[in-house]
Design a protein around this motif. Structure first.
Motif, PDB file in Angstrom:
ATOM      1  N   HIS A 101       0.822  -1.203   0.000  1.00  0.00           N
ATOM      2  CA  HIS A 101       0.000   0.000   0.000  1.00  0.00           C
ATOM      3  C   HIS A 101       0.856   1.253   0.000  1.00  0.00           C
ATOM      4  CE1 HIS A 101       0.476  -0.575   4.430  1.00  0.00           C
ATOM      5  NE2 HIS A 101       0.293   0.735   4.519  1.00  0.00           N
ATOM      6  N   ILE A 102       0.227   2.353  -0.418  1.00  0.00           N
ATOM      7  CA  ILE A 102       0.919   3.625  -0.604  1.00  0.00           C
ATOM      8  C   ILE A 102       0.308   4.664   0.328  1.00  0.00           C
ATOM      9  CG2 ILE A 102      -0.591   4.366  -2.499  1.00  0.00           C
ATOM     10  CD1 ILE A 102       1.952   5.555  -3.826  1.00  0.00           C
ATOM     11  N   GLU A 103       1.174   5.499   0.896  1.00  0.00           N
ATOM     12  CA  GLU A 103       0.741   6.573   1.779  1.00  0.00           C
ATOM     13  C   GLU A 103       1.336   7.898   1.312  1.00  0.00           C
ATOM     14  OE1 GLU A 103       0.177   4.131   5.991  1.00  0.00           O
ATOM     15  OE2 GLU A 103       1.903   5.477   5.746  1.00  0.00           O
ATOM     16  N   MET A 104       0.573   8.977   1.463  1.00  0.00           N
ATOM     17  CA  MET A 104       1.045  10.307   1.100  1.00  0.00           C
ATOM     18  C   MET A 104       0.712  11.276   2.218  1.00  0.00           C
ATOM     19  SD  MET A 104      -0.051  10.539  -2.921  1.00  0.00           S
ATOM     20  CE  MET A 104       0.231   9.141  -4.023  1.00  0.00           C
ATOM     21  N   TYR A 105       1.700  12.096   2.569  1.00  0.00           N
ATOM     22  CA  TYR A 105       1.566  13.068   3.646  1.00  0.00           C
ATOM     23  C   TYR A 105       1.879  14.460   3.100  1.00  0.00           C
ATOM     24  CZ  TYR A 105       2.203   8.898   6.631  1.00  0.00           C
ATOM     25  OH  TYR A 105       2.109   7.668   7.232  1.00  0.00           O
TER      26      TYR A 105
END
Length: 401
Positions: A101-105
């Motif tokens: 999975h991918i996360e963006m902040y």
């Protein structure tokens, strides 16, 4: 062709082209904008620091990401806007595309604005790779991931990839962005949320997007459905999409007419891909379906809150539904479509029961059912964090795929 119609059509095309060119600023040269590509060949994106390894001879195009490992793809200070993300991995099976999975902040937020399985985020419903092209995502040959959603930030951007799969993955990627001194206007932050319908009961709508608080714009979603085999070959897609805006509670402001209707098709469903709508997976043998709708020419704005759902409703004949119920399947007739009208069973408690001989045998019956739904919702919000729950655990994400 009628001459006046032809002139009108040309003017419309020219007008549309002019608007598109202006929106993309193809001919303008902004003074403070700088192009940056971030990849393994230039992790910082700094000026003059790309392709430095192996004396510039393809020294670092990829890396192996071990099972259980996470890798930071982007850690960028300053203001800017991400214009494009491309990547590919070596093992693209459905379970892996749900496990990774991918996360963006944005702007040093501690909670990710984007948290979604890799495949689903890039428009690959149910983790099933298929070539398609849309306005927001493309998969040219069914083996890569491309995203073109503009993602602005004021002070910092961070993207992380987490490999929860059982296999090591060879990863290639690049994040293409424009660095600016500051944004001239207030920005909305890009968000993406993945959900599934664990615990949804018969007659309960699946939440594509749970109620999110703030001001923003709903961009749309890609949705995956794995039909329960107990329903056989009956049609799953009678459910209407509902959008609750700015305080809507019992009833929504926006309501569709059916599942295939919502994505611009009609009367059953076949595979297709277009800019704003498509169905990338139509597998009637495996009972798997994946489709998308992006609200770009038809924007959906909200000022205080937004919630989006889809009904779990299918359709079939009376005897097929009777067989489903006898076999232990969850089914509840809600309306009967005749050649003259729609008989609304929920408004008519006196109507014959499903197993009553007076219940018509040769009509189309819409009925509540429960299938395996999942969705990735995309939206802009006036803040870098939302009130939405965290990403579901791995065991839930890979169920059924």
């Amino acid at each position: 062709m009628n001459k006046s119609f032809g002139i009108t059509a040309v003017l419309l095309i020219v007008s549309f082209y002019t608007v598109e060119v202006k929106a993309q600023q193809l001919y303008e040269l902004p003074a403070d904008a700088e192009a940056r590509w971030v990849s393994f060949e230039n992790r910082s994106g700094d000026k003059g620091r790309g392709a430095m390894e192996n004396k510039g001879g393809k020294g670092h195009p990829s890396e192996w990401i071990n099972a259980g490992q996470s890798v930071t793809l982007l850690d960028f200070d300053g203001a800017g806007i991400i214009n494009r993300i491309w990547m590919t991995i070596i093992d693209r099976n459905p379970e892996a595309l749900r496990a990774i999975h991918i996360e963006m902040y944005w702007d040093k937020a501690t909670k990710p604005a984007v948290s979604a399985p890799l495949g689903d985020f890039f428009g690959v419903g149910l983790g099933r790779m298929a070539a398609f092209q849309s306005a927001l995502f493309t998969n040219p040959e069914g083996k890569s991931f491309n995203c073109y959603i503009p993602m602005p930030f004021k002070t910092h951007a961070r993207i992380v990839l987490i490999n929860e799969s059982k296999q090591n993955q060879l990863l290639f990627y690049d994040v293409d962005l424009t660095k600016v001194k500051k944004h001239l206007k207030n920005i909305a932050y890009f968000h993406a949320y993945w959900s599934n319908n664990k615990g949804v009961e018969l007659g309960q709508d699946f939440e594509i997007l749970p109620r999110v608080n703030g001001k923003g714009r709903y961009l749309g979603a890609n949705i995956g459905v794995i039909a329960d085999k107990i329903y056989g070959d009956t049609w799953f897609g009678e459910g209407e999409v509902k959008t609750y805006l700015d305080g809507d509670n019992e009833y929504p402001t926006l309501a569709g007419t059916g599942t295939e209707d919502y994505i611009g098709s009609a009367w059953n469903l076949g595979p297709f891909s277009q800019l704003y709508q498509g169905a990338t997976v139509v597998d009637k043998q495996k009972k798997q379906f994946a489709f998308y709708r992006y609200h770009i020419p038809d924007p959906i704005y909200f000022h205080t809150d937004c919630r989006v759902t889809i009904q779990q409703i299918g359709g079939a004949g009376r005897d097929l539904i009777r067989a489903i119920v006898k076999a232990g399947g969850k089914a509840k007739p809600i309306s009967v479509g005749t050649s003259r009208s729609l008989i609304k069973l929920l408004d008519d408690p006196a109507y014959p029961d499903l197993f009553d001989d007076k219940f018509p045998a040769d009509e189309w019956v819409n009925f509540y059912r429960v299938d395996n739904y999942s969705a990735t919702a995309y939206f802009y919000l006036d803040k870098p964090e939302s009130n939405l729950p965290q990403l579901a655990p791995l065991v839930e994400r890979i169920k059924g795929v």
